[in-house]
Write an enzyme that holds these catalytic residues in place. Structure first.
Site, short mmCIF file in Angstrom:
data_model
loop_
_atom_site.label_atom_id
_atom_site.label_comp_id
_atom_site.label_asym_id
_atom_site.label_seq_id
_atom_site.Cartn_x
_atom_site.Cartn_y
_atom_site.Cartn_z
N SER A 1 0.87 -1.21 -0.01
CA SER A 1 -0.03 -0.01 0.20
C SER A 1 0.83 1.36 -0.05
O SER A 1 0.38 2.31 0.09
CB SER A 1 -0.97 0.21 1.18
OG SER A 1 -0.03 -0.10 2.53
N ASN B 1 -2.20 -2.62 13.21
CA ASN B 1 -3.67 -2.32 13.19
C ASN B 1 -3.93 -1.20 14.03
O ASN B 1 -4.71 -0.42 13.55
CB ASN B 1 -4.13 -3.55 13.95
CG ASN B 1 -4.16 -4.96 13.09
OD1 ASN B 1 -3.54 -4.76 11.90
ND2 ASN B 1 -4.76 -5.93 13.15
N THR C 1 -40.47 26.96 -8.27
CA THR C 1 -40.45 25.56 -7.87
C THR C 1 -40.97 24.80 -9.23
O THR C 1 -41.60 25.44 -10.14
CB THR C 1 -41.80 25.56 -6.88
OG1 THR C 1 -43.16 25.96 -7.59
CG2 THR C 1 -41.61 26.44 -5.80
N HIS C 2 -40.48 23.44 -9.17
CA HIS C 2 -40.53 22.64 -10.43
C HIS C 2 -39.93 23.25 -11.41
O HIS C 2 -40.11 23.13 -12.75
CB HIS C 2 -42.00 22.39 -10.82
CG HIS C 2 -42.73 21.82 -9.45
ND1 HIS C 2 -42.71 20.53 -9.22
CD2 HIS C 2 -43.56 22.34 -8.73
CE1 HIS C 2 -43.53 20.26 -8.01
NE2 HIS C 2 -44.10 21.65 -7.97
N SER D 1 -15.08 26.80 -27.08
CA SER D 1 -15.31 25.51 -27.88
C SER D 1 -14.13 25.58 -29.04
O SER D 1 -14.03 26.41 -29.39
CB SER D 1 -16.44 25.59 -28.40
OG SER D 1 -16.82 24.60 -29.53
N LYS E 1 -18.95 30.64 -28.36
CA LYS E 1 -19.19 29.93 -27.19
C LYS E 1 -18.42 30.27 -25.69
O LYS E 1 -17.11 30.44 -26.00
CB LYS E 1 -19.12 28.18 -27.22
CG LYS E 1 -19.89 27.35 -28.19
CD LYS E 1 -21.50 27.63 -27.72
CE LYS E 1 -21.65 26.83 -26.39
NZ LYS E 1 -21.46 25.44 -26.54
N ASN F 1 -18.37 28.71 -22.29
CA ASN F 1 -19.17 27.51 -21.25
C ASN F 1 -18.62 27.62 -20.00
O ASN F 1 -17.50 27.91 -19.55
CB ASN F 1 -18.60 26.08 -21.98
CG ASN F 1 -18.96 26.14 -23.48
OD1 ASN F 1 -19.81 26.56 -23.89
ND2 ASN F 1 -17.90 25.31 -24.13
N GLN G 1 -7.70 -2.04 4.32
CA GLN G 1 -6.70 -1.18 3.51
C GLN G 1 -7.04 -0.42 2.39
O GLN G 1 -6.71 0.57 1.99
CB GLN G 1 -5.62 -2.34 2.87
CG GLN G 1 -4.44 -1.38 2.21
CD GLN G 1 -3.22 -2.59 1.76
OE1 GLN G 1 -2.73 -2.92 2.45
NE2 GLN G 1 -3.34 -2.74 0.31
N LYS H 1 -8.37 3.87 2.77
CA LYS H 1 -7.33 5.20 2.41
C LYS H 1 -7.53 5.86 1.22
O LYS H 1 -7.65 7.05 1.14
CB LYS H 1 -5.98 4.80 2.85
CG LYS H 1 -5.67 4.66 4.41
CD LYS H 1 -4.25 4.09 4.41
CE LYS H 1 -4.20 2.64 4.35
NZ LYS H 1 -5.15 1.66 5.10
#
Length: 461
Positions: free
Chosen positions: A22, A109, A154-155, A276, A282, A284, A321, A324
């Protein structure tokens, strides 16, 4: 030679050695590992398990290794498996046989459990500082836009008029809760597992509390099995990070929408936008989009560790292990997102006129018209029905509520009077909502002050 090789007659297969090791990722824990070993060595000397001179030699050797690693003068070995054995191997080479006494009363450990707690404690503090700076930017923006009128949704349909400050304050509450979750996680993780050994403690007369105090812990874990096998603190961090990323993603989604040609509420600074390769016009909002995408990555880290832990019997298992890399990835992703979103917000341009125009469309003042009737004594359900019919009529005519004449209103209900036009004015609709938590500039200003105080309090915990 392996530090655990006495039991074995054959060397580890090279493929297994590479699979098992590791060090490629847990070398990130070198500082925490060495600081934990220094505290352990000092404690061993204080209780007489080793001599004071031996403890002094070990501490000096460990401090030298720490300095050399930070200077980039140490090369770790795959064959030494992990950061713990790499450090111990280097230490023994430097200080001689006394280096082999460092591991007395300790197991990898409890050592790794200690290291990960120390690491996460530090990264939580760093993450809190980044969230604090980000929330402060939101608070500054909210204060600046107390009277920047905009439509609330809303929505994803226009609902009622609010202000940009009110909208931003919703996110501020989210991120303040995130800080609270980080504080809670930090409090629970701040117990030292050192002294739990492999899983049953040790027969040596260790002073666990002394080592814990040196390392800044509030106390020690009370069960050795749990001490080595607990990863709740890592899961709590990943859960808190996932919720925070969800909040960031929601904000970024709105910034993407608001910067579109359909909304035109904001413009991103050139430094936080991209172009772009084929479309020259563009601009972005890639930073916001990428934060939105990286949220799923942190979710994945949480789900991966939950899956690792779900079937493990007590106590430590090698599966652990895998904790991490998930934690490291979430820490890196979260902090990078916070680092880039804060200046992106700070430098964006707000188009107040476009927001105000948006607030006036879509019948956002319809609820206020119903409230107007209710205040005149019309039952709200009846008022709701009447206003619904008025909106339908306006839709057919292509008009807004404020464009109808008083006589047109009075053909629907004699309750309507000249004061209705003030009642449905967009600014009045917002200013009149002075209830706690509402969007009136006065109320939001009070909320900003309270949130500012809350931020300082949470950062101080």
């Amino acid at each position: 030679m392996k530090l655990w090789g006495g039991r074995f007659e054959k060397t580890t297969d090279a493929l297994v050695e590479d699979f098992h090791s590791s060090i490629r990722f847990d070398q990130r824990l070198y500082k925490q590992d060495i600081l934990g070993s220094i505290a352990h060595a000092r404690m061993l000397g204080s209780v007489g398990v080793i001599t004071e001179d031996e403890a002094t030699n070990l501490i000096a050797g460990l401090q030298g290794i720490l300095k050399d690693i930070q200077a980039g003068d140490v090369e770790f070995e795959i064959g030494a498996e992990d950061i713990h054995m790499n450090v111990e191997k280097i230490l023994t080479e430097r200080v001689g046989p006394v280096g082999k006494k460092l591991h007395t009363g300790r197991s990898r450990n409890d050592q790794v459990a200690l290291d990960l707690r120390l690491y996460l404690r530090e990264e939580i503090d760093q993450s809190k500082a980044l969230v604090g700076k980000f929330v402060q930017t939101l608070l500054n923006l909210a204060h600046e836009h107390l009277e920047t009128w905009m439509p609330g949704y809303t929505h994803l349909q226009k609902a009622q008029p609010i202000t940009l400050a009110h909208h931003l304050m919703a996110y501020i509450q989210m991120f303040l809760r995130d800080l609270g979750r980080f504080n809670d996680t930090r409090k629970r993780l701040n117990l030292s597992p050192l002294g739990s050994g492999a899983m049953a403690g040790t027969t040596f007369p260790l002073n666990r509390e002394k080592a814990a105090l040196e390392l800044g812990f509030d106390g020690v874990t009370l069960n050795s099995l749990d001490g080595v096998s607990d990863r709740d603190f890592a899961l709590e961090f990943l859960a808190a990070a996932s919720i925070l990323m969800m909040h960031l993603s929601r904000l970024c989604e709105e910034l993407v929408l608001w910067s579109s040609g359909e909304f035109q509420f904001i413009s991103m600074d050139d430094g936080y936008s991209t172009g772009s390769s084929i479309m020259p016009q563009k601009k972005n909002p890639d930073v916001a989009e990428l934060v939105r995408g990286k949220t799923g990555r942190v979710y994945g880290d949480l789900m991966a560790l939950l899956t690792v832990m779900k079937g493990l019997p007590l106590a430590y298992n090698k599966d652990m292990q895998e904790d991490k890399e998930q934690v490291f990835d979430a820490v890196d992703t979260l902090q990078k997102c916070l680092l880039v979103v804060e200046p992106m917000l700070r430098t964006m341009q707000v188009h107040r006129g476009a927001m105000a125009r948006g607030a006036k469309g879509g019948f956002t003042n319809a609820t206020d018209l119903a409230d107007y009737l209710a205040k005149k004594g019309v039952p709200f359900r009846e008022a709701h029905e009447l206003v619904g019919r008025i909106v339908l009529n306006c839709t057919k005519q292509g008009k807004g509520l404020e464009e109808l004449t008083l006589s047109e209103y009075q053909t629907i209900s004699p309750v309507f009077d000249d004061d209705l036009f003030e009642a449905i004015g967009i600014e009045h609709c917002v200013r009149a909502r002075k209830i706690t938590g509402g969007p009136s500039p006065e109320t939001v200003a009070q909320g900003i002050q309270q949130s500012q105080e809350g931020l300082l309090r949470l950062l101080g915990e």
